[in-house]
Design a protein around this motif. Structure first.
Motif, PDB file in Angstrom:
ATOM      1  N   CYS A  31      -6.726  -3.143   4.832  1.00 25.39           N
ATOM      2  CA  CYS A  31      -6.338  -3.363   6.233  1.00 25.39           C
ATOM      3  C   CYS A  31      -7.114  -4.511   6.869  1.00 25.39           C
ATOM      4  CB  CYS A  31      -6.533  -2.074   7.044  1.00 25.39           C
ATOM      5  SG  CYS A  31      -5.317  -0.800   6.625  1.00 25.39           S
ATOM      6  N   ASP A  44      -7.622  -7.295   5.719  1.00 20.78           N
ATOM      7  CA  ASP A  44      -6.965  -8.563   5.401  1.00 20.78           C
ATOM      8  C   ASP A  44      -5.784  -8.888   6.326  1.00 20.78           C
ATOM      9  OD1 ASP A  44      -8.718  -8.992   3.299  1.00 20.78           O
ATOM     10  OD2 ASP A  44      -7.368  -8.136   1.788  1.00 20.78           O
ATOM     11  N   TYR A  45      -5.442  -7.969   7.246  1.00 19.76           N
ATOM     12  CA  TYR A  45      -4.289  -8.145   8.114  1.00 19.76           C
ATOM     13  C   TYR A  45      -4.716  -8.155   9.577  1.00 19.76           C
ATOM     14  CZ  TYR A  45      -1.708  -6.936   3.898  1.00 19.76           C
ATOM     15  OH  TYR A  45      -1.209  -6.933   2.626  1.00 19.76           O
ATOM     16  N   GLN A 103       0.328  -7.723  12.156  1.00 25.25           N
ATOM     17  CA  GLN A 103       0.772  -7.398  10.806  1.00 25.25           C
ATOM     18  C   GLN A 103       0.622  -5.903  10.526  1.00 25.25           C
ATOM     19  OE1 GLN A 103      -1.856 -10.292   8.969  1.00 25.25           O
ATOM     20  NE2 GLN A 103      -0.087 -11.442   8.202  1.00 25.25           N
TER      21      GLN A 103
END
Length: 143
Positions: free
Chosen positions: A106, A108-109, A113
């Motif tokens: 998570c 990474d978003y 997103q």
């Protein structure tokens, strides 16, 4: 999606086996944790199992110290199920590795997103619930 389902089922099976809980019982325990307090009939509908089968599942979960059956003070026939937090903390500890990995994923978003992904997963959950209901499983979850 199928591969993710298989891997999540394998993880749940290993965790359930580690605490000596059968797969279907483990699913029902999770449903009580999410939707409880809940009546045995409502749980049977959510889990898609027959009431007679549910009785055996609840007996095992109660003997194992996972849930309690609370009786209504006025109508002693009315029963609601709730989880026992101490035993459930034991299960949450076993998911620590998976939860840490999900946190990493998570991270990474961005928020937009993550909202898109959450919406997609809610739609997938609803499609699965609707499909089960069409087949007579009666399994219906909240979004």
């Amino acid at each position: 999606m199928r591969e993710a389902r298989v891997q999540l089922s394998a993880l749940n099976h290993r965790i359930g086996s580690g605490v000596d809980v059968r797969d279907t019982d483990f699913d029902c325990l999770d449903l009580v944790s999410v939707y409880g307090p809940i009546s045995p009939g409502a749980l049977a509908r959510l889990a898609g199992v027959r009431p007679a089968t549910m009785t055996g599942i609840l007996d095992r979960l109660e003997r194992g110290g996972w849930i309690v059956r609370d009786r209504d003070a006025i109508d002693r026939r009315a029963v609601v199920l709730r989880v026992l937090p101490d035993r459930n903390a034991e299960v949450l500890d076993l998911y620590a590795g998976m939860n840490a990995r999900l946190d990493q994923i998570c991270a990474d978003y961005d928020d937009a997103q993550l909202e898109l992904i959450a919406g997609f997963l809610q739609r997938v959950q609803r499609a699965a619930a609707d499909s089960a209901e069409e087949l007579g499983g009666g399994r219906r979850g909240a979004s």
